[in-house]
Design a protein around this motif. Structure first.
Motif, PDB file in Angstrom:
ATOM      1  N   PHE A 100       0.830  -1.208   0.000  1.00 53.78           N
ATOM      2  CA  PHE A 100       0.000   0.000   0.000  1.00 53.78           C
ATOM      3  C   PHE A 100       0.861   1.254   0.000  1.00 53.78           C
ATOM      4  CE2 PHE A 100      -3.275  -2.963   1.316  1.00 53.78           C
ATOM      5  CZ  PHE A 100      -4.414  -2.433   0.754  1.00 53.78           C
ATOM      6  N   VAL A 101       0.668   2.068  -1.009  1.00 54.91           N
ATOM      7  CA  VAL A 101       1.292   3.382  -1.062  1.00 54.91           C
ATOM      8  C   VAL A 101       0.508   4.334  -0.163  1.00 54.91           C
ATOM      9  CG1 VAL A 101       1.901   5.311  -2.577  1.00 54.91           C
ATOM     10  CG2 VAL A 101       2.068   2.947  -3.423  1.00 54.91           C
ATOM     11  N   THR A 102      -0.807   4.197  -0.185  1.00 56.27           N
ATOM     12  CA  THR A 102      -1.674   4.992   0.684  1.00 56.27           C
ATOM     13  C   THR A 102      -2.966   4.216   0.922  1.00 56.27           C
ATOM     14  OG1 THR A 102      -2.677   7.175   1.026  1.00 56.27           O
ATOM     15  CG2 THR A 102      -2.807   6.279  -1.188  1.00 56.27           C
ATOM     16  N   GLY A 103      -3.607   4.477   2.052  1.00 58.38           N
ATOM     17  CA  GLY A 103      -4.911   3.877   2.321  1.00 58.38           C
ATOM     18  C   GLY A 103      -4.860   2.398   2.638  1.00 58.38           C
ATOM     19  N   ALA A 104      -3.855   1.964   3.423  1.00 61.39           N
ATOM     20  CA  ALA A 104      -3.820   0.564   3.868  1.00 61.39           C
ATOM     21  C   ALA A 104      -5.033   0.279   4.752  1.00 61.39           C
ATOM     22  CB  ALA A 104      -2.532   0.288   4.638  1.00 61.39           C
ATOM     23  N   VAL A 105      -5.334  -0.993   4.919  1.00 56.95           N
ATOM     24  CA  VAL A 105      -6.465  -1.388   5.765  1.00 56.95           C
ATOM     25  C   VAL A 105      -6.259  -0.781   7.160  1.00 56.95           C
ATOM     26  CG1 VAL A 105      -7.811  -3.314   6.657  1.00 56.95           C
ATOM     27  CG2 VAL A 105      -6.540  -3.572   4.530  1.00 56.95           C
ATOM     28  N   PRO A 106      -7.222  -0.035   7.669  1.00 54.97           N
ATOM     29  CA  PRO A 106      -7.018   0.603   8.966  1.00 54.97           C
ATOM     30  C   PRO A 106      -7.033  -0.421  10.096  1.00 54.97           C
ATOM     31  CG  PRO A 106      -9.263   0.965   8.224  1.00 54.97           C
ATOM     32  CD  PRO A 106      -8.550   0.248   7.104  1.00 54.97           C
ATOM     33  N   GLU A 107      -6.296  -0.113  11.149  1.00 58.66           N
ATOM     34  CA  GLU A 107      -6.449  -0.879  12.394  1.00 58.66           C
ATOM     35  C   GLU A 107      -7.868  -0.616  12.908  1.00 58.66           C
ATOM     36  OE1 GLU A 107      -3.906  -2.724  13.771  1.00 58.66           O
ATOM     37  OE2 GLU A 107      -2.745  -2.209  11.980  1.00 58.66           O
ATOM     38  N   GLN A 108      -8.453  -1.642  13.521  1.00 58.84           N
ATOM     39  CA  GLN A 108      -9.803  -1.460  14.097  1.00 58.84           C
ATOM     40  C   GLN A 108      -9.755  -0.302  15.095  1.00 58.84           C
ATOM     41  OE1 GLN A 108     -12.557  -2.180  13.198  1.00 58.84           O
ATOM     42  NE2 GLN A 108     -13.900  -3.236  14.638  1.00 58.84           N
ATOM     43  N   GLY A 109     -10.676   0.660  14.945  1.00 62.06           N
ATOM     44  CA  GLY A 109     -10.705   1.806  15.856  1.00 62.06           C
ATOM     45  C   GLY A 109      -9.701   2.886  15.506  1.00 62.06           C
ATOM     46  N   ALA A 110      -9.233   2.891  14.251  1.00 63.52           N
ATOM     47  CA  ALA A 110      -8.235   3.879  13.827  1.00 63.52           C
ATOM     48  C   ALA A 110      -8.818   5.294  13.796  1.00 63.52           C
ATOM     49  CB  ALA A 110      -7.686   3.520  12.447  1.00 63.52           C
ATOM     50  N   GLY A 111     -10.128   5.396  13.753  1.00 67.25           N
ATOM     51  CA  GLY A 111     -10.763   6.710  13.694  1.00 67.25           C
ATOM     52  C   GLY A 111     -11.008   7.133  12.259  1.00 67.25           C
ATOM     53  N   GLU A 112     -11.783   8.194  12.097  1.00 68.20           N
ATOM     54  CA  GLU A 112     -12.188   8.608  10.752  1.00 68.20           C
ATOM     55  C   GLU A 112     -11.009   9.116   9.937  1.00 68.20           C
ATOM     56  OE1 GLU A 112     -15.627  11.063  10.582  1.00 68.20           O
ATOM     57  OE2 GLU A 112     -16.763   9.805  11.979  1.00 68.20           O
ATOM     58  N   HIS A 113     -11.149   8.925   8.611  1.00 63.87           N
ATOM     59  CA  HIS A 113     -10.101   9.297   7.658  1.00 63.87           C
ATOM     60  C   HIS A 113     -10.778  10.206   6.631  1.00 63.87           C
ATOM     61  CE1 HIS A 113      -6.234   8.455   5.682  1.00 63.87           C
ATOM     62  NE2 HIS A 113      -6.887   8.397   4.547  1.00 63.87           N
ATOM     63  N   PRO A 114     -10.112  11.268   6.187  1.00 62.49           N
ATOM     64  CA  PRO A 114     -10.828  12.268   5.386  1.00 62.49           C
ATOM     65  C   PRO A 114     -11.136  11.853   3.951  1.00 62.49           C
ATOM     66  CG  PRO A 114      -8.520  12.898   5.654  1.00 62.49           C
ATOM     67  CD  PRO A 114      -8.737  11.691   6.532  1.00 62.49           C
ATOM     68  N   ASP A 115     -10.383  10.905   3.395  1.00 63.26           N
ATOM     69  CA  ASP A 115     -10.739  10.513   2.016  1.00 63.26           C
ATOM     70  C   ASP A 115     -10.604   9.007   1.839  1.00 63.26           C
ATOM     71  OD1 ASP A 115      -8.737   9.762  -0.331  1.00 63.26           O
ATOM     72  OD2 ASP A 115      -7.623  11.050   1.035  1.00 63.26           O
ATOM     73  N   SER A 116     -11.249   8.522   0.784  1.00 63.58           N
ATOM     74  CA  SER A 116     -11.459   7.076   0.629  1.00 63.58           C
ATOM     75  C   SER A 116     -10.449   6.412  -0.287  1.00 63.58           C
ATOM     76  CB  SER A 116     -12.860   6.846   0.069  1.00 63.58           C
ATOM     77  OG  SER A 116     -12.930   7.349  -1.260  1.00 63.58           O
ATOM     78  N   THR A 117      -9.390   7.097  -0.660  1.00 62.24           N
ATOM     79  CA  THR A 117      -8.488   6.551  -1.678  1.00 62.24           C
ATOM     80  C   THR A 117      -7.479   5.555  -1.099  1.00 62.24           C
ATOM     81  OG1 THR A 117      -8.646   8.615  -2.910  1.00 62.24           O
ATOM     82  CG2 THR A 117      -6.807   7.148  -3.473  1.00 62.24           C
ATOM     83  N   SER A 118      -7.383   4.403  -1.721  1.00 65.29           N
ATOM     84  CA  SER A 118      -6.270   3.475  -1.498  1.00 65.29           C
ATOM     85  C   SER A 118      -5.522   3.295  -2.804  1.00 65.29           C
ATOM     86  CB  SER A 118      -6.768   2.086  -1.062  1.00 65.29           C
ATOM     87  OG  SER A 118      -7.197   2.083   0.272  1.00 65.29           O
ATOM     88  N   THR A 119      -4.206   3.287  -2.718  1.00 65.15           N
ATOM     89  CA  THR A 119      -3.362   3.023  -3.882  1.00 65.15           C
ATOM     90  C   THR A 119      -2.331   1.979  -3.474  1.00 65.15           C
ATOM     91  OG1 THR A 119      -3.683   5.292  -4.662  1.00 65.15           O
ATOM     92  CG2 THR A 119      -1.805   4.080  -5.589  1.00 65.15           C
ATOM     93  N   LEU A 120      -2.228   0.927  -4.250  1.00 66.74           N
ATOM     94  CA  LEU A 120      -1.318  -0.162  -3.879  1.00 66.74           C
ATOM     95  C   LEU A 120      -0.742  -0.870  -5.094  1.00 66.74           C
ATOM     96  CD1 LEU A 120      -3.246  -3.360  -2.711  1.00 66.74           C
ATOM     97  CD2 LEU A 120      -4.350  -1.464  -3.890  1.00 66.74           C
ATOM     98  N   TRP A 121       0.451  -1.416  -4.908  1.00 63.25           N
ATOM     99  CA  TRP A 121       0.999  -2.382  -5.855  1.00 63.25           C
ATOM    100  C   TRP A 121       0.496  -3.753  -5.439  1.00 63.25           C
ATOM    101  CZ3 TRP A 121       3.198  -0.790 -10.160  1.00 63.25           C
ATOM    102  CH2 TRP A 121       3.890   0.414 -10.202  1.00 63.25           C
ATOM    103  N   VAL A 122       0.062  -4.528  -6.407  1.00 64.33           N
ATOM    104  CA  VAL A 122      -0.510  -5.838  -6.089  1.00 64.33           C
ATOM    105  C   VAL A 122      -0.079  -6.856  -7.130  1.00 64.33           C
ATOM    106  CG1 VAL A 122      -2.692  -5.296  -7.306  1.00 64.33           C
ATOM    107  CG2 VAL A 122      -2.674  -7.049  -5.513  1.00 64.33           C
TER     108      VAL A 122
END
Lengths: 273, 273
Positions: free
Chosen positions: B154-176
């Motif tokens: 994940f370059v950005t937007g990795a799976v959040p830890e449970q209870g990580a709190g709100e995040h301002p945008d929904s983008t994930s970018t990853l090499w897969v």
């Protein structure tokens, strides 16, 4: 307010279906919504939404729709069959076919469902544009019959003059509403998702053979949000991500004037150059 | 290079179908590709592409696909029927159903076709990101079985830890890429279009009940472009446009390392908060 004896709005007439034998619905293409060959793809998509809406087993409102333009629709009568494949507690999956003389011209799938109040947020920003009254009315060339049923005010990316030359990007943004004006509903919104002419015309600055192969609509608005739009203009913007070897995609976003993201739509388009 | 006697790659095994009575194909869910409930939606979509690919009447390669997840797929055997609804000169429209004990679990439509050389252009810019080797491997929590079959960086937007709190945008970018690595083909690309976990998790910083209702893939790459990817990483990026009353959309773009836009994909997702 429509008078009791007034004829229906041309859009309402174009999506009208009457029950026929074997659970089928019978419709008829209208010259008002003709495209270069066959009907405007948006009116066909709207008619398929209408077919589900008037089915006695229908649950809720449209959530998503995919229409596959498998073959030409000839001028004249057509049959639509809408079949609920699976009904869950809060949503329902449909398979839909449009046939003429037994040959499949169009297939579709749709998901209808009930909405619940949840956390909500619109992440996409609405384009910053002048209000509709500040943008000149400029539609399609007059020989595109269906486009005469829309008042179009292009902020950017108007239909190019033939031979306009290449254009660096594929974005068109316009205010649009039915002409004459008509309260927005799910079929009308569906049709508006397909008012964006093929992006290859804009990039190439000329007309080429092109046609939608498959159209998908995600309905973000609920019935109350559509009703709140009334007869007001809708802002639409569309662009292509990639043109490659005979096909390209088009993504469209449709907004209410007040900033509600009503629908996002995507299509795959065939073209020849 | 696979040795003659090596067992098939887990992905290849998971999308395998064998002919059964009545023109149906028989498949079986694999624990390796299990999700929280039922199989990973991407493996189901890939299996439906595989069903068309191995049909004797198939014309060309996939251009578009829509999969509707109508009901749960139980662990065990399932049947797939793929029917060419209409074959044109250069493209072909399919209707596909996945059933278990006669009940429809998944429906799909697909367009396959032949490509021709035309003017081509990619308008979308590839995200500017570090190369895969410069990004740490960080996948999903280990209890998501299917995700263990993908190497995710994940370059950005990795799976959040449970209870990580709100995040301002929904983008994930990853090499897969597949793990173990596997040459890219149309079924594998299809599955990768669905590796993006529900965007509501990222925005809310917690897991909620969520599931794909409908997935549409536009295949921009031809077979030669996929072959050129080999076993290399693919860059994927996904985001939501609107979360509203129990549903949201997700749009994804998949790129080769060299900058070829391989596919764009869109889905409608159900959620509870």
């Amino acid at each position: 307010m429509t008078e009791i004896d007034a004829p229906p709005h041309p859009f309402t007439a174009a999506v009208a279906l009457t029950p026929a034998a074997g659970g089928r619905l019978r419709g008829r293409t209208r010259p008002e919504y003709a495209n270069m060959v066959g009907p405007f793809g948006g009116i066909t998509a709207a008619t398929l939404v209408r077919a589900v809406q008037q089915h006695p087993d229908r649950l809720g409102d449209p959530l998503s729709l995919t229409v596959n333009y498998a073959g030409p629709v000839a001028d004249g009568d057509f049959d639509v069959t809408a079949r609920p494949v699976r009904t869950n507690r809060t949503n329902q999956h449909w398979m839909i076919e449009l046939t003429q003389d037994g040959a499949v011209a169009t297939t579709a799938t749709a998901v209808f469902g009930l909405r619940r109040d949840t956390w909500s947020d619109t992440e996409l920003a609405m384009p910053s544009v002048p209000p509709p009254d500040a943008v000149a009315v400029h539609g399609f060339p007059d020989f595109i019959a269906w486009a005469r049923n829309y008042e179009m005010r292009f902020v950017t990316g108007a239909v190019p003059e033939q031979g306009a030359g290449e254009h660096p990007d594929s974005t068109s943004t316009l205010w649009v509403r039915d002409a004459p004006a008509r309260p927005l509903d799910f079929p009308a919104l569906t049709a508006m998702c397909d008012v964006f002419y093929p992006r290859v015309f804009l990039r190439q600055g000329r007309y080429v053979a092109a046609g939608t192969v498959s159209l998908t609509v995600y309905f973000h608005a609920d019935a109350a949000e559509l009703e709140a739009c009334g007869e007001d203009h809708v802002l639409g913007t569309a662009r292509t991500h990639r043109f490659s070897r005979g096909y390209f995609d088009q993504t469209a976003h449709l907004w209410s004037r007040g900033g509600t993201l009503l629908a996002t739509a995507h299509q795959s388009v065939y073209f020849k150059d």
